[in-house]
Design a protein around this motif. Structure first.
Motif, PDB file in Angstrom:
ATOM      1  N   ALA A  54       0.837  -1.214   0.000  1.00 46.59           N
ATOM      2  CA  ALA A  54       0.000   0.000   0.000  1.00 46.59           C
ATOM      3  C   ALA A  54       0.867   1.257   0.000  1.00 46.59           C
ATOM      4  CB  ALA A  54      -0.933  -0.007   1.201  1.00 46.59           C
ATOM      5  N   GLN A  55       1.970   1.229   0.747  1.00 46.92           N
ATOM      6  CA  GLN A  55       2.868   2.377   0.793  1.00 46.92           C
ATOM      7  C   GLN A  55       3.502   2.635  -0.581  1.00 46.92           C
ATOM      8  OE1 GLN A  55       5.306   1.078   4.128  1.00 46.92           O
ATOM      9  NE2 GLN A  55       4.472   2.742   5.372  1.00 46.92           N
ATOM     10  N   PHE A  56       3.959   1.583  -1.239  1.00 45.65           N
ATOM     11  CA  PHE A  56       4.549   1.760  -2.570  1.00 45.65           C
ATOM     12  C   PHE A  56       3.541   2.342  -3.540  1.00 45.65           C
ATOM     13  CE2 PHE A  56       8.427  -0.331  -1.516  1.00 45.65           C
ATOM     14  CZ  PHE A  56       9.316   0.069  -2.506  1.00 45.65           C
ATOM     15  N   PHE A  57       2.312   1.857  -3.501  1.00 45.59           N
ATOM     16  CA  PHE A  57       1.270   2.387  -4.377  1.00 45.59           C
ATOM     17  C   PHE A  57       1.089   3.881  -4.140  1.00 45.59           C
ATOM     18  CE2 PHE A  57      -3.202   3.382  -5.258  1.00 45.59           C
ATOM     19  CZ  PHE A  57      -3.267   2.993  -6.584  1.00 45.59           C
ATOM     20  N   TRP A  58       1.093   4.289  -2.885  1.00 45.20           N
ATOM     21  CA  TRP A  58       0.914   5.693  -2.527  1.00 45.20           C
ATOM     22  C   TRP A  58       2.150   6.518  -2.886  1.00 45.20           C
ATOM     23  CZ3 TRP A  58       2.861   9.553   0.585  1.00 45.20           C
ATOM     24  CH2 TRP A  58       2.008  10.607   0.871  1.00 45.20           C
ATOM     25  N   LEU A  59       3.338   5.981  -2.657  1.00 42.59           N
ATOM     26  CA  LEU A  59       4.581   6.737  -2.842  1.00 42.59           C
ATOM     27  C   LEU A  59       5.015   6.892  -4.293  1.00 42.59           C
ATOM     28  CD1 LEU A  59       6.637   5.143   0.065  1.00 42.59           C
ATOM     29  CD2 LEU A  59       5.825   7.513  -0.041  1.00 42.59           C
ATOM     30  N   GLU A  60       4.780   5.885  -5.128  1.00 44.10           N
ATOM     31  CA  GLU A  60       5.305   5.886  -6.495  1.00 44.10           C
ATOM     32  C   GLU A  60       4.876   7.092  -7.318  1.00 44.10           C
ATOM     33  OE1 GLU A  60       6.272   1.329  -7.712  1.00 44.10           O
ATOM     34  OE2 GLU A  60       4.147   1.903  -7.690  1.00 44.10           O
ATOM     35  N   SER A  61       3.686   7.590  -7.106  1.00 45.55           N
ATOM     36  CA  SER A  61       3.222   8.739  -7.881  1.00 45.55           C
ATOM     37  C   SER A  61       3.640  10.076  -7.268  1.00 45.55           C
ATOM     38  CB  SER A  61       1.703   8.699  -8.015  1.00 45.55           C
ATOM     39  OG  SER A  61       1.096   8.816  -6.738  1.00 45.55           O
ATOM     40  N   ARG A  62       4.239  10.044  -6.092  1.00 46.48           N
ATOM     41  CA  ARG A  62       4.574  11.285  -5.387  1.00 46.48           C
ATOM     42  C   ARG A  62       6.072  11.548  -5.237  1.00 46.48           C
ATOM     43  NH1 ARG A  62      -0.161   9.224  -3.472  1.00 46.48           N
ATOM     44  NH2 ARG A  62      -1.786  10.685  -2.888  1.00 46.48           N
ATOM     45  N   PHE A  63       6.884  10.488  -5.276  1.00 50.18           N
ATOM     46  CA  PHE A  63       8.320  10.650  -5.031  1.00 50.18           C
ATOM     47  C   PHE A  63       9.133   9.953  -6.105  1.00 50.18           C
ATOM     48  CE2 PHE A  63       6.309  11.205  -0.919  1.00 50.18           C
ATOM     49  CZ  PHE A  63       6.928  12.357  -0.451  1.00 50.18           C
ATOM     50  N   GLN A  64      10.269  10.528  -6.412  1.00 49.44           N
ATOM     51  CA  GLN A  64      11.148  10.018  -7.443  1.00 49.44           C
ATOM     52  C   GLN A  64      11.936   8.798  -6.972  1.00 49.44           C
ATOM     53  OE1 GLN A  64      13.779  13.102  -8.717  1.00 49.44           O
ATOM     54  NE2 GLN A  64      13.505  12.598 -10.840  1.00 49.44           N
ATOM     55  N   THR A  65      12.398   8.817  -5.727  1.00 53.38           N
ATOM     56  CA  THR A  65      13.257   7.758  -5.208  1.00 53.38           C
ATOM     57  C   THR A  65      12.716   7.237  -3.883  1.00 53.38           C
ATOM     58  OG1 THR A  65      15.176   8.847  -6.211  1.00 53.38           O
ATOM     59  CG2 THR A  65      15.630   7.172  -4.548  1.00 53.38           C
ATOM     60  N   ILE A  66      12.627   5.900  -3.786  1.00 57.05           N
ATOM     61  CA  ILE A  66      12.208   5.250  -2.548  1.00 57.05           C
ATOM     62  C   ILE A  66      13.374   4.386  -2.099  1.00 57.05           C
ATOM     63  CG2 ILE A  66      10.564   3.684  -1.449  1.00 57.05           C
ATOM     64  CD1 ILE A  66       8.591   4.399  -3.734  1.00 57.05           C
ATOM     65  N   THR A  67      13.851   4.622  -0.879  1.00 62.18           N
ATOM     66  CA  THR A  67      14.953   3.830  -0.343  1.00 62.18           C
ATOM     67  C   THR A  67      14.490   3.116   0.920  1.00 62.18           C
ATOM     68  OG1 THR A  67      15.830   5.668   0.958  1.00 62.18           O
ATOM     69  CG2 THR A  67      16.701   5.408  -1.261  1.00 62.18           C
ATOM     70  N   LEU A  68      15.312   2.178   1.367  1.00 59.90           N
ATOM     71  CA  LEU A  68      14.988   1.374   2.532  1.00 59.90           C
ATOM     72  C   LEU A  68      16.183   1.375   3.461  1.00 59.90           C
ATOM     73  CD1 LEU A  68      13.111  -0.771   3.928  1.00 59.90           C
ATOM     74  CD2 LEU A  68      14.283  -2.481   2.523  1.00 59.90           C
ATOM     75  N   ASN A  69      15.959   1.671   4.718  1.00 58.09           N
ATOM     76  CA  ASN A  69      17.022   1.652   5.719  1.00 58.09           C
ATOM     77  C   ASN A  69      16.953   0.314   6.455  1.00 58.09           C
ATOM     78  OD1 ASN A  69      19.098   2.411   7.381  1.00 58.09           O
ATOM     79  ND2 ASN A  69      17.838   3.708   8.680  1.00 58.09           N
ATOM     80  N   LEU A  70      18.006  -0.495   6.320  1.00 57.62           N
ATOM     81  CA  LEU A  70      18.011  -1.782   6.983  1.00 57.62           C
ATOM     82  C   LEU A  70      19.430  -2.243   7.243  1.00 57.62           C
ATOM     83  CD1 LEU A  70      17.975  -4.810   4.796  1.00 57.62           C
ATOM     84  CD2 LEU A  70      17.413  -2.701   3.652  1.00 57.62           C
ATOM     85  N   SER A  71      19.555  -3.213   8.126  1.00 56.34           N
ATOM     86  CA  SER A  71      20.836  -3.871   8.346  1.00 56.34           C
ATOM     87  C   SER A  71      20.725  -5.277   7.777  1.00 56.34           C
ATOM     88  CB  SER A  71      21.183  -3.924   9.836  1.00 56.34           C
ATOM     89  OG  SER A  71      20.333  -4.834  10.493  1.00 56.34           O
ATOM     90  N   ALA A  72      21.855  -5.880   7.494  1.00 55.27           N
ATOM     91  CA  ALA A  72      21.861  -7.205   6.878  1.00 55.27           C
ATOM     92  C   ALA A  72      21.288  -8.273   7.795  1.00 55.27           C
ATOM     93  CB  ALA A  72      23.280  -7.572   6.455  1.00 55.27           C
ATOM     94  N   THR A  73      21.192  -8.004   9.081  1.00 55.21           N
ATOM     95  CA  THR A  73      20.633  -8.983  10.016  1.00 55.21           C
ATOM     96  C   THR A  73      19.139  -8.771  10.249  1.00 55.21           C
ATOM     97  OG1 THR A  73      21.232  -7.598  11.899  1.00 55.21           O
ATOM     98  CG2 THR A  73      22.841  -9.270  11.210  1.00 55.21           C
ATOM     99  N   ASP A  74      18.556  -7.788   9.613  1.00 57.42           N
ATOM    100  CA  ASP A  74      17.149  -7.451   9.787  1.00 57.42           C
ATOM    101  C   ASP A  74      16.307  -8.270   8.807  1.00 57.42           C
ATOM    102  OD1 ASP A  74      14.649  -6.341  10.017  1.00 57.42           O
ATOM    103  OD2 ASP A  74      15.322  -4.276   9.777  1.00 57.42           O
ATOM    104  N   LYS A  75      15.703  -9.363   9.286  1.00 62.10           N
ATOM    105  CA  LYS A  75      14.948 -10.259   8.415  1.00 62.10           C
ATOM    106  C   LYS A  75      13.742  -9.574   7.772  1.00 62.10           C
ATOM    107  CE  LYS A  75      16.404 -14.456  10.682  1.00 62.10           C
ATOM    108  NZ  LYS A  75      16.034 -15.648  11.398  1.00 62.10           N
TER     109      LYS A  75
END
Length: 101
Positions: A54-75
Motif C-alpha cells: 500500500a505504501q509503494f502504491f501511494w509513494l510511487e506517484s509522489r516521489f522520485q526515489t524510494i529507499t529502505l534503511n536496513l541492516s543485513a541482520t534485519d529479516k
C-alpha cells in the motif's frame, strides 16, 4: 529531528479486523524527491508486506526515489528489499568471530 522529516500523509500502520496494530512502517523524507522506509515491524508474518504494498502504491506517484534503511541482520527489512522494486545494491553482511584462548 526525525519527526520533522516524517511524511505524515503516508500510510504508516495496518490494523487487523479487530482494530489492533498489525504492522507499521514509518516513512521519512531526507531530501526533496526522496523518501526512506524505516522503523518497521509486524505482529504476524505477511502483515508488513501488505502495508508496504500500500505504501509503494501511494509513494510511487509522489516521489522520485524510494529507499529502505536496513541492516543485513534485519529479516523483515530483507524481506521488503527482496519483494519490492528497489535498485539491487549489494547487501553487506557482517559476522562476529569468537575466538577462545
Amino acid at each position: 529531528m526525525l519527526v520533522a522529516k516524517l511524511v505524515m500523509q503516508a500510510p504508516a500502520v495496518l490494523l487487523d479486523d479487530q482494530g489492533s496494530l498489525a504492522s507499521y512502517c514509518l516513512i521519512y523524507q531526507p531530501t526533496a524527491g526522496e523518501v526512506t522506509l524505516d522503523h518497521f515491524g509486524e505482529t504476524q508474518p505477511g502483515n508488513l508486506l501488505s502495508l508496504t504494498a500500500a505504501q509503494f502504491f501511494w509513494l510511487e506517484s509522489r516521489f522520485q526515489t524510494i529507499t529502505l534503511n536496513l541492516s543485513a541482520t534485519d529479516k523483515l527489512g530483507l524481506q521488503i528489499y527482496r519483494n519490492f522494486p528497489f535498485n539491487k545494491n549489494a547487501v553487506y553482511e557482517s559476522y562476529l568471530k569468537i575466538t577462545q584462548y
